[in-house]
Design an enzyme around this catalytic site. Sequence first.
Site, PDB file in Angstrom:
ATOM      1  CD  GLU A 137      -3.027   0.180  -0.132  1.00  0.00           C
ATOM      2  OE1 GLU A 137      -2.964   0.756  -1.234  1.00  0.00           O
ATOM      3  OE2 GLU A 137      -3.718  -0.834   0.068  1.00  0.00           O
ATOM      4  CG  ASP A 154       0.708   3.578  -6.567  1.00  0.00           C
ATOM      5  OD1 ASP A 154       0.913   4.250  -5.530  1.00  0.00           O
ATOM      6  OD2 ASP A 154      -0.352   3.634  -7.223  1.00  0.00           O
ATOM      7  CB  SER A 190     -22.997  10.532 -12.403  1.00  0.00           C
ATOM      8  OG  SER A 190     -23.022   9.654 -11.288  1.00  0.00           O
ATOM      9  CB  SER A 197     -15.223   2.769  -0.490  1.00  0.00           C
ATOM     10  OG  SER A 197     -16.395   3.497  -0.261  1.00  0.00           O
ATOM     11  CG  ASP A 227      -5.725   3.016  -7.747  1.00  0.00           C
ATOM     12  OD1 ASP A 227      -5.086   2.109  -7.181  1.00  0.00           O
ATOM     13  OD2 ASP A 227      -6.216   3.988  -7.143  1.00  0.00           O
TER      14      ASP A 227
HETATM   15  P1  ADP Z   1     -11.997   5.758  -4.896  1.00  0.00           P
HETATM   16  O1  ADP Z   1     -11.244   5.862  -6.178  1.00  0.00           O
HETATM   17  O2  ADP Z   1     -11.307   4.940  -3.880  1.00  0.00           O
HETATM   18  O3  ADP Z   1     -13.420   5.333  -5.062  1.00  0.00           O
HETATM   19  P2  ADP Z   1     -11.586   8.594  -4.984  1.00  0.00           P
HETATM   20  O4  ADP Z   1     -11.807   9.685  -4.011  1.00  0.00           O
HETATM   21  O5  ADP Z   1     -10.253   8.448  -5.614  1.00  0.00           O
HETATM   22  O6  ADP Z   1     -12.044   7.241  -4.277  1.00  0.00           O
HETATM   23  O7  ADP Z   1     -12.603   8.741  -6.189  1.00  0.00           O
HETATM   24  C1  ADP Z   1     -13.972   8.988  -5.938  1.00  0.00           C
HETATM   25  C2  ADP Z   1     -14.442  10.102  -6.847  1.00  0.00           C
HETATM   26  O8  ADP Z   1     -14.579   9.596  -8.201  1.00  0.00           O
HETATM   27  C3  ADP Z   1     -15.831  10.601  -6.486  1.00  0.00           C
HETATM   28  O9  ADP Z   1     -15.758  11.590  -5.474  1.00  0.00           O
HETATM   29  C4  ADP Z   1     -16.302  11.153  -7.828  1.00  0.00           C
HETATM   30  O10 ADP Z   1     -15.755  12.424  -8.062  1.00  0.00           O
HETATM   31  C5  ADP Z   1     -15.697  10.192  -8.835  1.00  0.00           C
HETATM   32  N1  ADP Z   1     -16.651   9.103  -9.173  1.00  0.00           N
HETATM   33  C6  ADP Z   1     -16.494   7.783  -8.955  1.00  0.00           C
HETATM   34  N2  ADP Z   1     -17.565   7.083  -9.398  1.00  0.00           N
HETATM   35  C7  ADP Z   1     -18.436   7.981  -9.901  1.00  0.00           C
HETATM   36  C8  ADP Z   1     -19.743   7.881 -10.494  1.00  0.00           C
HETATM   37  N3  ADP Z   1     -20.362   6.709 -10.653  1.00  0.00           N
HETATM   38  N4  ADP Z   1     -20.339   9.035 -10.887  1.00  0.00           N
HETATM   39  C9  ADP Z   1     -19.706  10.215 -10.747  1.00  0.00           C
HETATM   40  N5  ADP Z   1     -18.501  10.375 -10.188  1.00  0.00           N
HETATM   41  C10 ADP Z   1     -17.852   9.269  -9.763  1.00  0.00           C
HETATM   42 MG    MG Z   2      -9.313   6.831  -6.422  1.00  0.00          MG
END
Ligand code: ADP
Ligand code: MG
Length: 384
Positions: free
Chosen positions: A32, A35, A66, A121, A170
């Site tokens: 973790e 990268d 979305s 998450s 990722d």
């Molecule tokens: P993770 O990549 O672990 O889920 P991040 O904070 O890196 O967490 O990314 C989450 C962000 O990606 C959200 O806050 C949003 O801006 C964007 N995102 C992810 N999935 C969606 C979706 N289905 N619709 C719109 N935005 C999304």
């Molecule tokens: Mg992310």
Amino acid sequence: MEGVTDKRSLKTTFHSSDIIIESPGRINLIGEHLDYNGGQVLPAAINLKVRLNFKKNGTRKCNCYSKNYDNHFEIDLDKVEVSEKEWHNYFLGVVHFIEQAHPNKIKGFDCIVESDLPIGSGISSSAALECGFAKGLDALFSIGLSDDEVITISRDAEHHFVGTKCGIMDQFAVVRGKKGKLIRLDCNDLSFEYISANIEPYSIVLLNTNVSHNLATSEYNLRRQECDDALKAIQEKYPEHDVLARVPEDIVKEFESKLASKIFNRLLYVVQENARTITASEALENENLKTFGQKMFESHEGLRNLYQVSCEELDFLVDFAQEHEGVIGSRMMGGGFGGCTINLVHKDRMDSFITEAALAYDLKFNIRLSPYTVAIGDGVKRIK
Ligand code: ADP
Ligand code: MG
């Protein structure tokens, strides 16, 4: 009025898409925050996905919707700039960097995104979104992007439009994931090999704490800075060492008295985690799952005490897992400050582990956790 028209046209897109892409989230078993430090990581794509529908619309405008946010916005192809809305920037950044590498290929389109990935998450809904979006535009406009381009364009979008200085893991896992395989990736030179995920009779269970402490982006970028500071100090004496994860332990020790203790702890974590990841993947290949699981627990200890990216909710769930006889390994996964733990749980004890962990967590924090039993799946692909 324009909004109504947009929504109507988006609805049509949904039912008559030209292109449909499925783009997975990813897990990382161990390695973790390595990268961006040139270390070894062990990710895989999973069966939770974002699905993206695309259709050309014959204009210079791009409508992006979305379903998760029940919200849409428009990109004007003649004016692609960073937006104040974070989620718009994943789309804008990808359009910008494709346009830069392959000018004038992208025309107007409608895109609808729906996702069963928990957002924010640690399962990388962000890379799933970026890479799926890039892949969809590639198919829609026959751009001819290579997999490497999809990976780097997505990473660049996140760096320069969203503002998260993420590593490459990722996007790499989302694009190169393969059913039943873990990716042993060396983030220094991007060499990789697939190794079989022989974890029977154990399963991979994610427990989503359902908290995110808003520190994620700022602390993430701060850790990068701290690691750069550590590397700079080492290079003043040992210019030949230009990859933090590969600094030998005896040199690390030498810097204990020279670096601020916080910076030294970051360095120590990175070097130890890299060694752990190498030991763990060897253990996996030798079907020594207990050792593998032990390394996961040790990884969490390092993330909690030395790298300091955990939080009390994650620590609680990992401590709970450690006490549970059905679990051989557990740690926080992803950037930290919330999100998920990843657990290796005996198949016969999975239900009891999930039920008991959920109960204990609810009692302690008055929050419901979300469990996910994940399978290792293929990377991003076009399904229509
Ligand atoms: P993770 O990549 O672990 O889920 P991040 O904070 O890196 O967490 O990314 C989450 C962000 O990606 C959200 O806050 C949003 O801006 C964007 N995102 C992810 N999935 C969606 C979706 N289905 N619709 C719109 N935005 C999304
Ligand atoms: Mg992310």
